[in-house]
Design a protein around this motif. Structure first.
Motif, PDB file in Angstrom:
ATOM      1  N   ASN A 123      -9.618  33.335  21.028  1.00 31.31           N
ATOM      2  CA  ASN A 123      -8.742  34.193  20.213  1.00 31.31           C
ATOM      3  C   ASN A 123      -7.749  35.003  21.041  1.00 31.31           C
ATOM      4  OD1 ASN A 123      -9.904  33.538  17.638  1.00 31.31           O
ATOM      5  ND2 ASN A 123     -11.660  34.825  18.189  1.00 31.31           N
ATOM      6  N   GLN A 124      -7.491  34.610  22.275  1.00 27.42           N
ATOM      7  CA  GLN A 124      -6.617  35.401  23.137  1.00 27.42           C
ATOM      8  C   GLN A 124      -5.148  35.291  22.743  1.00 27.42           C
ATOM      9  OE1 GLN A 124      -7.067  35.276  27.327  1.00 27.42           O
ATOM     10  NE2 GLN A 124      -9.283  35.470  27.309  1.00 27.42           N
ATOM     11  N   THR A 125      -4.779  34.261  21.990  1.00 24.47           N
ATOM     12  CA  THR A 125      -3.384  34.124  21.550  1.00 24.47           C
ATOM     13  C   THR A 125      -3.296  34.141  20.022  1.00 24.47           C
ATOM     14  OG1 THR A 125      -3.567  31.699  21.651  1.00 24.47           O
ATOM     15  CG2 THR A 125      -2.696  32.827  23.599  1.00 24.47           C
ATOM     16  N   THR A 126      -4.204  34.852  19.391  1.00 21.31           N
ATOM     17  CA  THR A 126      -4.195  34.963  17.934  1.00 21.31           C
ATOM     18  C   THR A 126      -3.329  36.134  17.509  1.00 21.31           C
ATOM     19  OG1 THR A 126      -6.425  34.035  17.732  1.00 21.31           O
ATOM     20  CG2 THR A 126      -5.594  35.290  15.868  1.00 21.31           C
ATOM     21  N   THR A 127      -2.229  35.838  16.831  1.00 20.95           N
ATOM     22  CA  THR A 127      -1.378  36.883  16.276  1.00 20.95           C
ATOM     23  C   THR A 127      -1.898  37.286  14.902  1.00 20.95           C
ATOM     24  OG1 THR A 127       0.099  35.252  15.283  1.00 20.95           O
ATOM     25  CG2 THR A 127       0.641  36.019  17.513  1.00 20.95           C
ATOM     26  N   LEU A 128      -1.388  38.394  14.378  1.00 17.23           N
ATOM     27  CA  LEU A 128      -1.828  38.848  13.065  1.00 17.23           C
ATOM     28  C   LEU A 128      -1.503  37.829  11.972  1.00 17.23           C
ATOM     29  CD1 LEU A 128      -3.121  40.998  11.296  1.00 17.23           C
ATOM     30  CD2 LEU A 128      -0.902  42.159  11.181  1.00 17.23           C
ATOM     31  N   TYR A 158       0.184  28.224  16.613  1.00 17.34           N
ATOM     32  CA  TYR A 158      -0.889  27.477  15.938  1.00 17.34           C
ATOM     33  C   TYR A 158      -0.996  26.060  16.476  1.00 17.34           C
ATOM     34  CZ  TYR A 158      -3.692  25.393  12.224  1.00 17.34           C
ATOM     35  OH  TYR A 158      -4.661  24.717  11.530  1.00 17.34           O
ATOM     36  N   THR A 159       0.147  25.398  16.651  1.00 15.02           N
ATOM     37  CA  THR A 159       0.114  24.018  17.119  1.00 15.02           C
ATOM     38  C   THR A 159      -0.056  23.914  18.631  1.00 15.02           C
ATOM     39  OG1 THR A 159       2.544  24.054  17.141  1.00 15.02           O
ATOM     40  CG2 THR A 159       1.477  23.104  15.212  1.00 15.02           C
ATOM     41  N   LEU A 160       0.267  24.977  19.381  1.00 19.40           N
ATOM     42  CA  LEU A 160       0.156  24.926  20.833  1.00 19.40           C
ATOM     43  C   LEU A 160      -1.234  25.315  21.321  1.00 19.40           C
ATOM     44  CD1 LEU A 160       1.965  24.373  23.345  1.00 19.40           C
ATOM     45  CD2 LEU A 160       2.308  26.836  23.492  1.00 19.40           C
ATOM     46  N   THR A 161      -1.753  26.421  20.819  1.00 18.43           N
ATOM     47  CA  THR A 161      -3.059  26.914  21.301  1.00 18.43           C
ATOM     48  C   THR A 161      -4.089  27.073  20.194  1.00 18.43           C
ATOM     49  OG1 THR A 161      -2.512  29.264  21.037  1.00 18.43           O
ATOM     50  CG2 THR A 161      -1.823  28.199  23.076  1.00 18.43           C
ATOM     51  N   GLY A 162      -3.645  27.110  18.919  1.00 20.09           N
ATOM     52  CA  GLY A 162      -4.582  27.362  17.830  1.00 20.09           C
ATOM     53  C   GLY A 162      -5.146  28.772  17.839  1.00 20.09           C
ATOM     54  N   GLY A 163      -4.505  29.672  18.610  1.00 21.85           N
ATOM     55  CA  GLY A 163      -5.013  31.036  18.731  1.00 21.85           C
ATOM     56  C   GLY A 163      -5.980  31.227  19.868  1.00 21.85           C
ATOM     57  N   GLY A 164      -6.352  30.159  20.545  1.00 21.17           N
ATOM     58  CA  GLY A 164      -7.315  30.230  21.638  1.00 21.17           C
ATOM     59  C   GLY A 164      -6.624  30.352  22.991  1.00 21.17           C
ATOM     60  N   PRO A 165      -7.433  30.292  24.052  1.00 21.42           N
ATOM     61  CA  PRO A 165      -8.900  30.225  24.018  1.00 21.42           C
ATOM     62  C   PRO A 165      -9.522  31.591  23.722  1.00 21.42           C
ATOM     63  CG  PRO A 165      -8.113  30.249  26.281  1.00 21.42           C
ATOM     64  CD  PRO A 165      -6.892  30.213  25.414  1.00 21.42           C
ATOM     65  N   SER A 189      -5.796  41.020  17.282  1.00 23.71           N
ATOM     66  CA  SER A 189      -4.612  40.228  16.911  1.00 23.71           C
ATOM     67  C   SER A 189      -3.369  41.110  16.794  1.00 23.71           C
ATOM     68  CB  SER A 189      -4.864  39.491  15.595  1.00 23.71           C
ATOM     69  OG  SER A 189      -5.069  40.406  14.521  1.00 23.71           O
ATOM     70  N   LEU A 190      -3.543  42.341  16.322  1.00 19.88           N
ATOM     71  CA  LEU A 190      -2.415  43.264  16.214  1.00 19.88           C
ATOM     72  C   LEU A 190      -1.900  43.654  17.603  1.00 19.88           C
ATOM     73  CD1 LEU A 190      -0.601  44.890  14.310  1.00 19.88           C
ATOM     74  CD2 LEU A 190      -2.296  46.735  14.391  1.00 19.88           C
ATOM     75  N   ALA A 191      -2.829  43.898  18.532  1.00 20.75           N
ATOM     76  CA  ALA A 191      -2.429  44.245  19.894  1.00 20.75           C
ATOM     77  C   ALA A 191      -1.718  43.074  20.560  1.00 20.75           C
ATOM     78  CB  ALA A 191      -3.655  44.658  20.715  1.00 20.75           C
ATOM     79  N   PHE A 192      -2.234  41.864  20.342  1.00 17.40           N
ATOM     80  CA  PHE A 192      -1.568  40.703  20.932  1.00 17.40           C
ATOM     81  C   PHE A 192      -0.200  40.484  20.302  1.00 17.40           C
ATOM     82  CE2 PHE A 192      -0.469  36.195  20.890  1.00 17.40           C
ATOM     83  CZ  PHE A 192      -0.431  35.949  22.257  1.00 17.40           C
ATOM     84  N   SER A 193      -0.071  40.731  18.996  1.00 14.71           N
ATOM     85  CA  SER A 193       1.231  40.581  18.335  1.00 14.71           C
ATOM     86  C   SER A 193       2.253  41.535  18.940  1.00 14.71           C
ATOM     87  CB  SER A 193       1.098  40.842  16.827  1.00 14.71           C
ATOM     88  OG  SER A 193       0.288  39.870  16.203  1.00 14.71           O
TER      89      SER A 193
END
Length: 291
Positions: A241-246, A232-239, A67-71
Motif C-alpha cells: 500500500n505504499q503507492t495507494t492514493t486516496l 492502478y495499472t503500474l503498481t496497483g497501490g503496492g507494494p 493514503s491521504l499522506a501519500f496523495s
C-alpha cells in the motif's frame, strides 16, 4: 422592466439546469450514500447510520490517513517537478531554431497518450528481464533482475518518473501559449535598461506567466490528487500500500469491495479537501489580480 429583469436569468437557465444535473445531483447523491450503510454483498444491513462512516474513517482507518499522506506527497512532488520541467521546455521551444516544429511535436506527444498506454510503455521499460535496467546491468551498471516497481525503496521514484513523462507536456503547452503573448517591446525595453537574460526572465517573463502558472498548477494538482489509472495499472497501490492514493483507496472500497457507503464517505472527504485547498490557493495567490 419585468422582461429586462428576468431575461438574464432565462438565458442562463439551461446552463444552471445542466449544472444541477451533472454537478449538484452527483454530489448530493454521494453525500447521501456517505450517511448510509450500503454494501451490495450484505443488503440486509443497509440503512441510514448518520456519521458512522466518517467516525470510522477518521478514528479507525489507518489506511485512510496513509493514503491521504501519500496523495499529498504525490501531488507536491509531481506538480512541483512538472511545473519546473514544463517551464524549461516551454522556454526552449519558444526560441527560434532549426527544427523547432519537430521539437514541439516531440515535447507535446506524451500528452496525447492515455494513462493505461503510458503504463504499458513504462512497464516494458521497467521489466526486470528485458527492460532498461537489465540492459544497464549488462553494461556493468547496477544488478541484473532489478525490479524497481517491486522494491519499496524505488517504487515511488519510478512511479514519479512515469507520470512526469506524461504530465510535463501539460505545463509546456499552457506556458508556451502564454509566452507567445508577451510583447517583444517589453524585452527590448528591458534590454535597453541594461537587464540581462536572467533579469528579463524574472522581471518580465515570470510576472506575465503568473496567472497561467497559478491556474495550471491548480488544475494539475486536482488531476494528480485524483490520479487512479496510471498508479492502478503500474503498481496497483503496492507494494504494501505504499503507492495507494486516496482515490485509489476509494476505488478499492466502492468498486472492489462493493462498500458504497464507506466509499462515498471517503469520496466526500476528498471532495472537501480539494475544495478547501483550491479556494485557499486561489485566495493566497490572488489569481486574476495584476497587483
Amino acid at each position: 422592466m419585468r422582461t429586462r429583469t428576468w431575461a438574464p436569468y432565462a438565458l442562463i437557465a439551461p446552463t444552471l439546469a445542466l449544472m444541477a444535473v451533472f454537478l449538484v445531483y452527483p454530489i448530493a447523491s454521494v453525500g447521501w450514500f456517505s450517511l448510509r450503510q450500503h454494501t451490495v454483498t450484505q443488503p440486509w444491513k443497509n440503512g441510514f447510520i448518520g456519521f458512522e462512516n466518517f467516525r470510522r474513517m477518521l478514528f479507525e482507518d489507518q489506511l485512510f490517513w496513509q493514503s491521504l499522506a501519500f496523495s499529498a506527497k504525490w501531488v507536491a512532488v509531481e506538480v512541483g517537478l512538472q511545473l519546473v520541467l514544463g517551464l524549461v521546455l516551454a522556454l526552449i521551444v519558444n526560441e527560434t531554431f532549426v527544427g523547432r516544429a519537430i521539437a514541439r511535436a516531440l515535447v507535446f506527444s506524451p500528452w496525447a497518450v492515455s494513462g493505461v498506454l503510458t503504463t504499458g510503455i513504462w512497464i516494458l521499460l521497467y521489466n526486470p528481464s528485458t527492460g532498461i535496467f537489465q540492459q544497464l546491468a549488462q553494461w556493468g551498471i547496477g544488478d541484473p533482475g532489478t525490479s524497481v516497481l517491486g522494491d519499496p525503496s524505488t517504487v515511488f521514484p519510478a512511479t514519479v518518473v512515469t507520470e512526469l513523462w506524461r504530465g510535463v507536456p501539460f505545463f509546456a503547452i499552457l506556458l508556451l501559449a502564454d509566452l507567445q503573448t508577451i510583447p517583444n517591446d517589453l524585452y527590448e525595453a528591458a534590454a535597453v535598461d541594461g537587464a540581462g537574460r536572467w533579469r528579463r526572465f524574472v522581471s518580465v517573463t515570470l510576472p506575465h506567466l503568473r496567472d497561467a502558472i497559478v491556474l495550471s498548477t491548480l488544475l494539475r494538482a486536482v488531476w494528480e490528487f485524483n490520479n487512479v489509472d496510471l498508479i492502478y495499472t503500474l503498481t496497483g497501490g503496492g507494494p504494501a500500500n505504499q503507492t495507494t492514493t486516496l482515490p485509489l483507496y476509494v476505488a478499492r472500497k466502492a468498486v472492489d469491495s462493493h462498500d458504497f457507503g464507506y466509499g462515498s464517505a471517503l469520496t466526500m472527504a476528498g471532495f472537501v479537501i480539494l475544495l478547501f485547498f483550491s479556494v485557499l490557493y486561489l485566495r493566497l495567490s490572488k489569481f486574476g489580480s495584476r497587483a
